[in-house]
Design an enzyme around this catalytic site. Structure first.
Site, PDB file in Angstrom:
ATOM      1  CB  ALA B 246      -0.938  -0.016   1.198  1.00  0.00           C
ATOM      2  NE  ARG B 272      -6.458  37.204  -8.207  1.00  0.00           N
ATOM      3  CZ  ARG B 272      -7.634  37.587  -7.718  1.00  0.00           C
ATOM      4  NH1 ARG B 272      -8.753  37.261  -8.358  1.00  0.00           N
ATOM      5  NH2 ARG B 272      -7.699  38.258  -6.604  1.00  0.00           N
ATOM      6  CG  LEU B 343      -5.654  29.124  -6.721  1.00  0.00           C
ATOM      7  CD1 LEU B 343      -4.378  28.411  -7.130  1.00  0.00           C
ATOM      8  CD2 LEU B 343      -6.839  28.197  -6.844  1.00  0.00           C
ATOM      9  CD  GLU B 368      -1.278   2.040   4.267  1.00  0.00           C
ATOM     10  OE1 GLU B 368      -0.332   1.263   4.489  1.00  0.00           O
ATOM     11  OE2 GLU B 368      -2.420   1.653   3.945  1.00  0.00           O
ATOM     12  N   GLY B 369       2.158   4.347   8.038  1.00  0.00           N
ATOM     13  CA  GLY B 369       3.479   4.722   8.515  1.00  0.00           C
ATOM     14  C   GLY B 369       3.604   6.220   8.453  1.00  0.00           C
TER      15      GLY B 369
END
Lengths: 259, 410
Positions: B246, B272, B343, B368-369
């Site tokens: 995983a 922007r 943003l 997961e660690g």
């Protein structure tokens, strides 16, 4: 039931098209190519037929080496065989392309030949009908629903304000409209299986054709131009709504000629 | 909705094979068409998009590296690219796929009996059944070896008692891979939904992974058939083996989230306009942020590809995976924070994907660690000295030894 699906490889519909140096073709540099979206409906329909009735789905494409990518993608979605007629399709007109595909189709066993209703980008809607004529097949175009039975195909097509139902004997040419089905995503297993399929590659000479049969048969592209840049909009003072509405209508009638 | 153009600063694509790229494109199209349009709503409403499971299954994304059972048998790089694209959509969605493939199918396939494999693998691959993985407990996260879920043998059955926490898919799972101690040894068990004595509860009030189900699992004299033991499991290294799978996927997935926020910020900065009609992308401080992001993403890609190639050669070690997971999640989170900054106020709105990715990645950094535990794994690899337990005083050491001896005598 064996089907052949003719695939056109076209620039991604989100490509910002640039005109090439000769002023007659697009600049291919950096262009991402995809299977023409209408061809995806054609392919999906052929795959569903195969899943129902068995048989082969052969994808057929004409063009340079990059066409192999479109054929691989089609194999990954579920086509079982692929034929690539190698050649510079850029200078071929619709009739030239139709001649190549018709010649190739004579070498592939089939009951139905599928196309998208048009190739996105050039949008001539010619190649499918021309192939049908060259092979002497019946054709049903812009199809939104279809069924097959022994030796015949029944297809629904959209016409102005109504739906037309046409029955034809097979072999026949079908051109697919959006709505015919919902194309599936390639499955990962399909991608792995597609790797193992050898694409049958031939030249137009292998089909007994010469460049002169294919290039600029009837139509020559003289020049290609981008649409004019959009100019800035016009603001109408909305202080007096009645006057503003009058001015908008006058503008649309007299200047924009939209009414 | 425009499709995602990909992020490739240094022709990283040339490191991938044609079929690896085709796999990526397929999942990319799926994410653009099916996930991007619905994910902000799912995140807002705290709803996992269950309707996508059959489509994901049909594409063959669950258990994609398995060859048997008519599954695709992809290599690990292609698998990584799947995770990358899914997490570009949402970390919660990638979590769902990681758990199903890496934490449920993997242990059943690797440590299960033939009967268990034959029964579960096809159903999990088809998405007909959903799985979850129960290792973490309320009091044991980084130190799973201390777990307090126990299994005892009673005739032909096993009886489980204990609780698990922070379990992805817990409340929607048909089967839980549960780790419990028997005679001091950690073993894996399959517990099916609706087994008497097994219940679940949602973790409420999450600000992260909102489009993913996270649950607690409770076992109160939960009796399961003897054959539900994963027979090969016999110690802590078995659940850790699942986690390696995983974590490998997360190292790729985090890059997807990083690419999403980077591309959003880059596009935004170019459009922007502030100060004198120039886009903020023309400001040196903004360019500095974008340059940092693309540099870190590119480095992360190289790390991920090298991990994948090593994994395919059977040479990838857990401490390599630790570096990939630790680094790539960390830079993804930093990219999200920088992107949020670029943003401005729009960065906190779910009109853009940034704040969602940023909050998601806070979980990904821990699960997961944790980031720190992975640093300790790397530290141990390069010094040979494990530093997980802080040093004990001589008095504490004597007491702990005495306690262990007493327990052993019982």
């Amino acid at each position: 039931m064996n089907s052949v699906v003719c695939i056109a490889q076209v620039p991604d519909t989100e490509t910002r098209i640039k005109i090439g140096g000769d002023g007659r073709r697009i600049d291919e540099a950096g262009v991402k190519y995809i299977v023409s979206p209408y061809d995806e409906y054609a392919l999906e329909e052929a795959i569903r037929l195969k899943e129902k009735e068995g048989g082969d789905v052969t994808v057929l494409g004409f063009g340079p080496d990059r066409v192999q990518q479109a054929l691989r993608e089609s194999l990954a979605r579920g086509a079982t065989k692929a034929v690539h007629v190698k050649g510079e399709s850029g200078d071929a007109d619709s009739l030239g392309i139709a001649k190549v595909l018709a010649a190739a189709l004579r070498t592939i066993p089939h009951d139905l030949v599928f196309f998208g209703k048009q190739g996105v980008g050039t949008d001539n809607s010619l190649v499918g009908p021309m192939v049908a004529e060259l092979l002497g097949y019946p054709q049903i175009n812009v199809v939104t629903h279809m069924e097959t039975a022994a030796g015949k195909v029944t297809a629904h097509r959209e016409i102005e304000g109504a739906e037309e139902v046409i029955e034809a004997t097979t072999p026949a040419v079908i051109t697919a409209q959006k709505g015919l089905n919902e194309p599936r995503y390639a499955s990962l297993k399909g991608i792995m299986a597609a790797k193992k399929v050898t694409i049958d590659t031939k030249s137009i000479a292998d089909l007994g054709l010469a460049d002169s049969d294919v290039v600029n048969q009837r139509v020559t592209v003289v020049s290609l131009e981008l649409p004019p840049e959009k100019s800035g909009g016009r603001k109408i003072d909305g202080g007096d709504p009645a006057a503003a509405a009058k001015e908008i209508v006058r503008y649309m009638k007299e200047e924009a000629k939209a009414l | 909705m425009p499709s995602f153009p990909g992020v490739d600063y240094m022709d990283i694509d040339s490191l991938f094979s044609e079929d690896e790229l085709m796999v990526r494109q397929t999942v990319r199209d799926f994410v653009d068409d099916e996930i991007i349009p619905i994910i902000e709503e799912a995140n807002r409403e705290e709803k996992f998009p269950m309707h996508l499971i059959p489509k994901i299954a049909e594409m063959g994304l669950f258990g994609a590296t398995i060859k048997e059972y008519d599954l695709p048998g992809l290599n690990n790089v292609a698998y990584g690219l799947i995770m990358q694209e899914l997490e570009r959509g949402d970390s919660g969605l990638r979590s769902f796929a990681s758990v199903q493939s890496g934490l449920v199918m993997y242990p059943i396939y690797t440590y299960g009996s033939k009967e268990q494999r034959d029964y579960w693998i096809p159903k999990l691959a088809a998405g007909e059944k959903i799985g979850c993985f129960g290792l973490t407990e309320p009091d044991f996260g980084s130190n799973p070896g201390g777990m307090r879920t126990y299994a005892r043998k009673d005739g032909d059955s096993w009886v489980l008692n204990g609780a698990k926490a922070w379990i992805t898919n817990g409340s929607i799972a048909d089967v839980a891979v549960v780790w419990a101690k028997h005679d001091g040894v950690i073993r894996g068990f399959l517990v099916e939904k609706d087994t008497p004595g097994f219940s679940t509860a949602y973790h409420m009030g999450k600000f992260s992974l909102r489009a993913s189900v996270t649950s607690q699992l409770f076992f109160e004299d939960c009796r399961i058939p003897g054959e539900n033991l994963l027979p090969e499991t016999n110690g802590i290294k078995y659940p850790l083996g699942c986690l390696s799978q995983a974590r490998y996927g997360i190292a790729w997935g985090a890059l997807g989230a990083a690419m999403s926020v980077y591309e959003t910020a880059r596009t935004y900065a170019k459009s922007r306009i502030q100060f004198g009609g120039q886009p903020i992308a023309s400001h040196q401080l903004v360019q500095n942020k974008l340059a940092w992001m693309i540099t870190e993403i590119t480095k992360g890609q190289l790390l991920a590809v090298q991990m994948g190639r090593l994994k395919d050669q059977g040479k990838l070690k857990p401490h390599h995976i630790s570096m990939g997971k630790m680094n790539n999640v960390n830079i993804a989170l930093e990219c999200a924070r920088s992107a949020r900054d670029i943003l401005g106020a729009n960065g906190i709105s779910d009109e853009y994907p940034i704040i969602r990715h940023m909050l998601n990645l806070e979980s990904v950094k821990t699960y997961e660690g944790t980031h720190d535990i992975h640093n300790l794994i790397i530290g141990e690899a390069v010094t040979g000295i494990p530093a997980y337990n802080p040093p004990m005083s001589a008095k504490d050491e004597r007491e702990a030894t005495a306690r262990r001896e007493m327990e052993a005598a019982k």
